[in-house]
Motif scaffolding. Structure first.
Motif, PDB file in Angstrom:
ATOM      1  N   ALA A 126      -5.169  57.976  17.920  1.00 26.76           N
ATOM      2  CA  ALA A 126      -4.174  58.999  18.209  1.00 26.76           C
ATOM      3  C   ALA A 126      -3.609  58.838  19.614  1.00 26.76           C
ATOM      4  N   SER A 127      -3.990  57.747  20.299  1.00 29.28           N
ATOM      5  CA  SER A 127      -3.519  57.465  21.655  1.00 29.28           C
ATOM      6  C   SER A 127      -2.970  56.050  21.690  1.00 29.28           C
ATOM      7  N   LEU A 128      -1.709  55.914  22.046  1.00 30.85           N
ATOM      8  CA  LEU A 128      -1.099  54.581  22.099  1.00 30.85           C
ATOM      9  C   LEU A 128      -1.717  53.702  23.181  1.00 30.85           C
ATOM     10  N   PRO A 129      -1.951  54.191  24.401  1.00 32.75           N
ATOM     11  CA  PRO A 129      -2.602  53.340  25.406  1.00 32.75           C
ATOM     12  C   PRO A 129      -3.976  52.837  24.961  1.00 32.75           C
ATOM     13  N   ALA A 130      -4.756  53.682  24.289  1.00 26.57           N
ATOM     14  CA  ALA A 130      -6.073  53.247  23.809  1.00 26.57           C
ATOM     15  C   ALA A 130      -5.943  52.165  22.750  1.00 26.57           C
ATOM     16  N   LEU A 131      -4.968  52.297  21.859  1.00 27.65           N
ATOM     17  CA  LEU A 131      -4.752  51.289  20.830  1.00 27.65           C
ATOM     18  C   LEU A 131      -4.301  49.976  21.445  1.00 27.65           C
ATOM     19  N   VAL A 132      -3.403  50.037  22.410  1.00 21.94           N
ATOM     20  CA  VAL A 132      -2.936  48.820  23.084  1.00 21.94           C
ATOM     21  C   VAL A 132      -4.102  48.094  23.746  1.00 21.94           C
TER      22      VAL A 132
END
Length: 260
Positions: free
Chosen positions: A69-75
């Motif tokens: 649910a977090s784009l920075p974490a996924l990146v």
């Protein structure tokens, strides 16, 4: 020792490859949307390209995993996956949320001196600095969210038609929307690679000004291709989409793909 399949990547074919195209799907989607692209690009470019569709947690064979649910974490999680497969030249393609993910992943790699794609291809996405004000769809209750999706051309119609499919996909969709809606743009140096943008002429989620804004994201060149269709023109105009992608890949510096 036999190499174990990587859960992040859905790959096609075993022939020797000289180039990889990593594909990132739209919100609520999965890597299966790109299952036919391998054959389509081989027709246009020969057998040197490998389509690697990125499978995010929470869907298909990864349905038991918690979606991000977090784009920075996924990146941050995806960057080492791409780096492990960077011994061949590669490119990124993403539609909608997938385009934003591909863009942020490219910026992350550039800021951390990791291998970069030779070109970034984004589809159905406003330029980051020109995005409309964020919505709050991820906070809606299930029925309100479904009705909102029906009215906003935010999901392929076939996905919305099935009650069972919608119930299965809503948790993933909510997490995907949270990634996009809580993401915030931050200034960074322009990308050192070219950008190709695909846009639908009747896409209600982007304006010509928002699409043209992609030219500010690269220090080299930005190519914009307008195609017939609404937001999901990548399904409606698949042949034209693959023609555009093939043309962009063919002109990447350093690529040596056969021309069919």
């Amino acid at each position: 020792m036999t190499q174990q399949p990587n859960p992040w990547l859905l790959r096609h074919g075993n022939a020797p490859r000289r180039f990889r195209l990593f594909c990132f799907h739209h919100a609520g989607g999965n890597a299966g949307h790109y299952r036919d692209w391998q054959a389509g690009l081989e027709l246009r470019l020969g057998g040197g390209v490998e389509v690697c569709a990125v499978q995010l947690p929470g869907r298909a064979q990864r349905s038991a995993e918690t979606p991000y649910a977090s784009l920075p974490a996924l990146v941050k999680a995806l960057a080492p996956v791409i780096t492990q497969h960077s011994h061949l030249p590669f490119a990124f393609f993403g539609h909608g949320m997938g385009g934003l993910l591909a863009y942020e992943l490219t910026r992350y790699c550039q800021l951390h001196a990791l291998p970069l794609p030779q070109i970034l291809l984004v589809s159905g996405l406003a330029a980051p600095q020109y995005r409309s004000a964020p919505r709050a769809w991820h906070k809606l209750d299930d029925e309100t969210l479904r009705q909102t999706l029906l009215q906003a051309d935010a999901m392929p119609p076939e996905a919305l038609a099935s009650e069972a499919a919608m119930q299965a996909i809503l948790p993933v969709l909510r997490a995907d929307f949270a990634m996009v809606e809580t993401w915030q743009f931050f200034p960074a140096p322009a990308l050192h690679i070219p950008v190709t943008v695909l846009a639908g002429r009747r896409d209600r989620r982007t304006t010509p000004e928002q699409v043209d804004g992609w030219s500010r994201e690269t220090a080299t060149y930005c190519r914009i291709e307008w195609l017939d269709g609404e937001h999901f023109f990548i399904h409606q105009q698949i042949s034209a989409v693959l023609d555009c992608i093939a043309a962009s890949l063919r002109h990447c510096q350093g690529m040596q793909l056969a021309v069919a």
